[in-house]
Design a protein around this motif. Structure first.
Motif, mmCIF file in Angstrom:
data_model
loop_
_atom_site.group_PDB
_atom_site.id
_atom_site.type_symbol
_atom_site.label_atom_id
_atom_site.label_comp_id
_atom_site.label_asym_id
_atom_site.label_seq_id
_atom_site.Cartn_x
_atom_site.Cartn_y
_atom_site.Cartn_z
ATOM 1 N N VAL A 114 0.738 -1.246 0.019
ATOM 2 C CA VAL A 114 -0.179 -0.038 -0.025
ATOM 3 C C VAL A 114 0.932 1.265 -0.002
ATOM 4 O O VAL A 114 1.762 1.392 0.781
ATOM 5 N N PHE A 115 0.710 2.037 -1.177
ATOM 6 C CA PHE A 115 1.158 3.357 -1.268
ATOM 7 C C PHE A 115 0.215 4.523 -0.817
ATOM 8 O O PHE A 115 -0.749 4.590 -1.588
ATOM 9 N N GLU A 116 0.698 5.528 -0.117
ATOM 10 C CA GLU A 116 -0.283 6.646 0.186
ATOM 11 C C GLU A 116 0.497 8.017 -0.639
ATOM 12 O O GLU A 116 1.544 8.241 -0.465
ATOM 13 N N PHE A 117 -0.509 8.869 -1.308
ATOM 14 C CA PHE A 117 -0.084 9.938 -1.670
ATOM 15 C C PHE A 117 0.361 10.834 -0.642
ATOM 16 O O PHE A 117 -0.224 11.145 0.394
ATOM 17 N N ARG A 118 1.433 11.462 -0.758
ATOM 18 C CA ARG A 118 2.011 12.403 0.351
ATOM 19 C C ARG A 118 1.269 13.803 0.419
ATOM 20 O O ARG A 118 1.130 14.436 -0.418
ATOM 21 N N SER A 119 0.550 13.789 1.756
ATOM 22 C CA SER A 119 -0.392 14.937 1.890
ATOM 23 C C SER A 119 0.283 16.188 1.756
ATOM 24 O O SER A 119 -0.147 17.257 1.659
ATOM 25 N N SER A 120 1.611 16.297 2.073
ATOM 26 C CA SER A 120 2.451 17.342 1.958
ATOM 27 C C SER A 120 2.656 18.063 0.410
ATOM 28 O O SER A 120 2.976 19.149 0.539
ATOM 29 N N GLN A 121 2.264 17.351 -0.533
ATOM 30 C CA GLN A 121 2.475 17.696 -1.758
ATOM 31 C C GLN A 121 1.153 18.122 -2.348
ATOM 32 O O GLN A 121 -0.018 17.814 -2.113
ATOM 33 N N PRO A 122 1.122 19.163 -3.031
ATOM 34 C CA PRO A 122 -0.092 19.569 -3.875
ATOM 35 C C PRO A 122 -0.725 18.322 -4.855
ATOM 36 O O PRO A 122 -0.012 17.683 -5.254
ATOM 37 N N TYR A 123 -1.899 18.313 -4.634
ATOM 38 C CA TYR A 123 -2.571 17.249 -5.238
ATOM 39 C C TYR A 123 -2.953 17.637 -6.685
ATOM 40 O O TYR A 123 -4.308 17.578 -7.122
ATOM 41 N N THR A 124 -1.774 17.813 -7.566
ATOM 42 C CA THR A 124 -2.200 18.112 -8.930
ATOM 43 C C THR A 124 -2.208 16.938 -9.701
ATOM 44 O O THR A 124 -1.649 15.755 -9.343
ATOM 45 N N GLN A 125 -2.644 16.917 -10.888
ATOM 46 C CA GLN A 125 -2.822 15.580 -11.722
ATOM 47 C C GLN A 125 -1.449 15.333 -11.974
ATOM 48 O O GLN A 125 -1.014 13.902 -11.944
ATOM 49 N N ALA A 126 -0.540 16.197 -12.397
ATOM 50 C CA ALA A 126 0.851 15.661 -12.612
ATOM 51 C C ALA A 126 1.631 14.884 -11.533
ATOM 52 O O ALA A 126 2.046 13.943 -11.510
ATOM 53 N N ASN A 127 1.308 15.518 -10.316
ATOM 54 C CA ASN A 127 2.036 14.797 -9.024
ATOM 55 C C ASN A 127 1.238 13.250 -8.705
ATOM 56 O O ASN A 127 2.056 12.568 -8.332
ATOM 57 N N VAL A 128 -0.157 13.500 -9.063
ATOM 58 C CA VAL A 128 -0.659 12.259 -8.585
ATOM 59 C C VAL A 128 -0.283 11.024 -9.602
ATOM 60 O O VAL A 128 -0.242 9.868 -9.192
ATOM 61 N N GLN A 129 -0.081 11.424 -10.801
ATOM 62 C CA GLN A 129 0.437 10.488 -11.954
ATOM 63 C C GLN A 129 1.839 10.085 -11.935
ATOM 64 O O GLN A 129 1.984 9.229 -12.486
ATOM 65 N N ASN A 130 2.439 10.840 -11.011
ATOM 66 C CA ASN A 130 3.968 10.431 -10.916
ATOM 67 C C ASN A 130 4.151 9.463 -9.671
ATOM 68 O O ASN A 130 3.801 9.559 -8.627
ATOM 69 N N PRO A 131 4.538 8.140 -10.103
ATOM 70 C CA PRO A 131 4.838 7.223 -9.056
ATOM 71 C C PRO A 131 6.040 7.112 -8.464
ATOM 72 O O PRO A 131 6.059 6.210 -7.612
ATOM 73 N N ASN B 106 8.630 8.236 -5.287
ATOM 74 C CA ASN B 106 8.749 8.134 -3.873
ATOM 75 C C ASN B 106 8.361 9.418 -3.337
ATOM 76 O O ASN B 106 7.950 9.875 -2.188
ATOM 77 N N ALA B 107 8.632 10.551 -4.291
ATOM 78 C CA ALA B 107 8.497 12.003 -3.551
ATOM 79 C C ALA B 107 7.174 12.184 -3.352
ATOM 80 O O ALA B 107 6.792 13.258 -2.836
ATOM 81 N N TYR B 108 6.175 11.349 -4.058
ATOM 82 C CA TYR B 108 4.748 11.817 -4.103
ATOM 83 C C TYR B 108 3.882 10.566 -3.475
ATOM 84 O O TYR B 108 2.905 10.770 -2.788
ATOM 85 N N TRP B 109 4.439 9.339 -3.704
ATOM 86 C CA TRP B 109 3.644 8.252 -3.084
ATOM 87 C C TRP B 109 4.600 7.440 -2.092
ATOM 88 O O TRP B 109 5.693 6.845 -2.467
ATOM 89 N N GLU B 110 4.105 7.456 -0.753
ATOM 90 C CA GLU B 110 4.846 6.999 0.211
ATOM 91 C C GLU B 110 4.419 5.354 0.507
ATOM 92 O O GLU B 110 3.058 5.232 0.667
ATOM 93 N N TYR B 111 5.641 4.617 0.811
ATOM 94 C CA TYR B 111 4.844 3.293 1.197
ATOM 95 C C TYR B 111 4.458 3.183 2.858
ATOM 96 O O TYR B 111 5.189 3.722 3.443
ATOM 97 N N LYS B 112 3.297 2.899 2.848
ATOM 98 C CA LYS B 112 2.739 2.634 4.362
ATOM 99 C C LYS B 112 2.653 1.122 4.931
ATOM 100 O O LYS B 112 2.557 1.260 6.052
ATOM 101 N N GLY B 113 2.559 0.268 4.124
ATOM 102 C CA GLY B 113 2.699 -1.053 4.758
ATOM 103 C C GLY B 113 1.957 -2.208 3.737
ATOM 104 O O GLY B 113 1.553 -1.913 2.800
ATOM 105 N N LYS B 114 2.043 -3.538 4.182
ATOM 106 C CA LYS B 114 1.127 -4.540 3.526
ATOM 107 C C LYS B 114 -0.122 -4.810 4.019
ATOM 108 O O LYS B 114 -0.431 -4.565 5.115
#
Lengths: 159, 122
Positions: B33-50, B52-60
């Motif tokens: 499970v990866f979660e979008f970092r809430s510290s980052q702006p929720y723009t389309q470009a950021n969300v589509q970028n896989p 680690n700067a945008y999607w943080e690993y949270k656990g299994k």
């Protein structure tokens, strides 16, 4: 013409109430032990799910261990005959708290998944509330049966 | 001993049920499970970028979010789509599609069979 008369085996009232109290306690022990163990075993998943709930986000860390421990303690209280009534009363309180929480979730976050362990996970919020009400009825029945059983057992034999 | 009979029976049923449930779920493939970092702006470009700067690993095997399609929240991927299944830090070989409305974007699709996503309320 042949007549058949069937005789139902006589079970004394005290014995009947004893069985009702034992079955109610048994079912609730099963429920609390199962859900408590499941929450402790899947501690990280449970804590994470609590953190997603808007109401519990601030107390998720404490609740993640205190809730399963409470559930197991209630199971132990129901297991010991001396503390069984306390166990039934604790069941009613815990189930009422769950119902308040579930009602809130139904109103404000109906699509959030429930980390309720086992079969309960597949229930909808509404079915979960109905299930909890049934558990309250079972606990009340347990309290009544425990009282009847003790009063039936203490009755003095006719002179 | 007789007065504990029902209790012992109930405990045995609970332990058996728990053991069966865990044995069954351990056979299922792990989902990372990866979660979008809430510290980052929720723009389309950021969300589509896989990255680690945008999607943080949270656990299994964590649960998803509220499934309200307003803001990106989590993606759940199989072991084939993480950089290192033993110590995952980043999504790998997965493409995420998103739609932006106003200032926030939410996930609308993810590549890879069995991969999942869930959004949250804004």
């Amino acid at each position: 013409m042949a007549f058949h008369k069937t005789y139902r085996p006589y079970i004394p009232a005290g014995r009947r109430w004893y069985i009702v109290a034992e079955v109610a306690a048994g079912l609730l022990i099963c429920l609390f032990l199962f859900t408590g163990l499941d929450k402790l075993y899947n501690y990280h998943q449970f804590k994470d799910a609590l953190g997603k709930s808007p109401l519990l986000v601030d107390i998720a860390n404490v609740l993640a261990w205190s809730l399963p421990v409470t559930e197991i303690m209630i199971a132990v209280a129901l297991f010991i005959p001396v503390t069984r009534k306390v166990g039934f009363k604790a069941t009613i309180i815990v189930m009422l708290v769950f119902i308040v929480y579930l009602s809130y979730m139904m109103a404000f976050a109906p699509k959030l998944p429930c980390m309720c362990a086992g079969l309960l996970e597949s229930l909808s919020w509404k079915s979960h509330i109905v299930f909890n009400f049934l558990m309250i009825v079972l606990a009340i029945l347990g309290i009544v049966a425990s009282g009847k059983r003790s009063s039936a057992g203490s009755r003095a034999p006719p002179a | 001993m007789k007065k504990y009979l029902f209790g012992i029976l109930a405990a045995v049923v609970a332990f058996t049920g728990f053991a069966f449930k865990e044995a069954k779920s351990s056979k299922r493939a792990d989902m990372y499970v990866f979660e979008f970092r809430s510290s980052q702006p929720y723009t389309q470009a950021n969300v589509q970028n896989p990255s680690n700067a945008y999607w943080e690993y949270k656990g299994k095997n964590l649960s998803g979010c509220a499934n309200i399609n307003q803001k990106a929240c989590r993606v759940l991927v199989s072991a084939d789509y993480v950089d290192d299944p033993n110590s995952p830090t980043e999504l790998a070989g997965v493409s995420i599609s998103a739609t932006q409305s106003g200032t926030t974007a939410h996930v609308t699709g993810i590549s890879g069979a069995g991969n999942l996503y869930s959004n949250q309320a804004d």
